[in-house]
Design a protein around this motif. Structure first.
Motif, PDB file in Angstrom:
ATOM      1  N   ALA A  75       0.829  -1.206   0.000  1.00 36.32           N
ATOM      2  CA  ALA A  75       0.000   0.000   0.000  1.00 36.32           C
ATOM      3  C   ALA A  75       0.864   1.257   0.000  1.00 36.32           C
ATOM      4  CB  ALA A  75      -0.916   0.001   1.221  1.00 36.32           C
ATOM      5  N   GLU A 112      -5.263   0.054   5.947  1.00 33.60           N
ATOM      6  CA  GLU A 112      -5.175   0.153   4.489  1.00 33.60           C
ATOM      7  C   GLU A 112      -6.594   0.244   3.933  1.00 33.60           C
ATOM      8  OE1 GLU A 112      -3.053  -3.132   2.866  1.00 33.60           O
ATOM      9  OE2 GLU A 112      -1.181  -2.642   3.905  1.00 33.60           O
ATOM     10  N   MET A 133      -4.807   1.855  -2.982  1.00 36.71           N
ATOM     11  CA  MET A 133      -4.842   1.359  -1.617  1.00 36.71           C
ATOM     12  C   MET A 133      -3.719   2.043  -0.847  1.00 36.71           C
ATOM     13  SD  MET A 133      -6.361  -0.811   0.480  1.00 36.71           S
ATOM     14  CE  MET A 133      -7.110  -2.153  -0.484  1.00 36.71           C
TER      15      MET A 133
END
Length: 283
Positions: free
Chosen positions: A2, A65, A25
């Protein structure tokens, strides 16, 4: 992996109106409250996909996340904040309540990857407080920052109330403050010769505290910064090694993570009043 987004502000408030989510993300170096003013879709948080709709409110920690999948054009209201905002609370009468709020919200893992409000009247209050917060944030008049902190504190207390109702067992995930600080100090003592295990990130990860807040938490309970505690622990260990071992000054410096023997010797003299070699001779 991420992407990580950063902010240098203690408090940041803004609105996004989107037909499609534009961001990958990601995680943050800050905490985030997200209000869904209108629209619908899905949010993915920590691998869990769940729907969102108008009126939903989400709370994200730096480790979470997430991304959104927009189904219907959505207006997002964002409040991003760091622990610095908590430190600036000055009302001594409310200090205990506010510190407990920090512990319960910021230290808890995000066990509710969905809308966090279960008391509907509180949802109405939060949107009203959000409107006041945005208005004050935009004006920037005299005492604006103090007013912003007051409004924000009210919002966080309402959120804590809802988190407790929604997941009453969540408090079990939070160590008592005294227990947590004792565990941290014990960890530093046990791993003082393992530099990688006493880095800010390593300690933050082990005890589920954000890197931003770990130093603040330690100083609050010990009156010393984490750097000061590590130096003091290294020097106490150095005293024992100088007294009880045959290691050379250079070997002790290396074992305790000093840059070199000179760095160790200068640090020891600064804090203990004499060079390591002189200390060894006296003892």
């Amino acid at each position: 992996m991420a992407k990580r987004f950063y902010t240098r502000y203690a408090l940041n408030i803004f609105t996004l109106e989107l037909d499609a989510w534009k961001f990958p993300m990601h995680t943050h170096n800050f905490y985030e409250l997200i209000f869904i003013k209108k629209g619908k879709g899905k949010q993915s948080m920590n691998g869990v996909l769940f729907p969102y709709k108008e009126g939903d409110i989400f709370f994200l920690s730096p480790k979470d996340e997430h991304l959104f999948e927009i189904v219907e054009k959505t207006t997002f209201e964002f409040i991003q904040f760091t622990e610095q905002l908590f430190l600036e609370q000055v009302n001594k009468e409310e200090k205990g309540i506010w510190e407990k709020t920090i512990e319960q919200v910021l230290y808890s893992p995000n066990v509710i990857p969905q809308d966090i409000i279960c008391i509907e009247n509180d949802r109405v209050k939060l949107f009203q407080l959000l409107a006041l917060l945005k208005e004050e944030y935009a004006t920037k008049r005299m005492y604006t920052y103090q007013i912003l902190r007051g409004i924000f504190q009210s919002m966080m207390l309402i959120i804590v109330r809802n988190l407790h109702v929604k997941n009453p067992s969540s408090e079990q995930a939070v160590f008592k403050e005294e227990e947590k600080i004792n565990k941290i100090l014990s960890h530093i003592r046990q791993h003082i010769m393992e530099k990688e295990k006493i880095s800010l990130k390593a300690i933050a990860d082990k005890f589920f505290i954000s890197e931003n807040y770990i130093s603040i938490f330690i100083k609050k309970h010990t009156q010393f910064s984490i750097k000061q505690l590590i130096i003091e622990t290294r020097l106490k260990t150095a005293e024992s090694l100088l007294q009880q071992s045959s290691y050379t000054i250079s070997e002790i410096a290396e074992k305790l993570g000093f840059t070199d023997a000179a760095h160790f010797s200068n640090t020891f003299k600064k804090h203990k009043g004499c060079r390591p070699s002189a200390f060894r001779k006296k003892n």
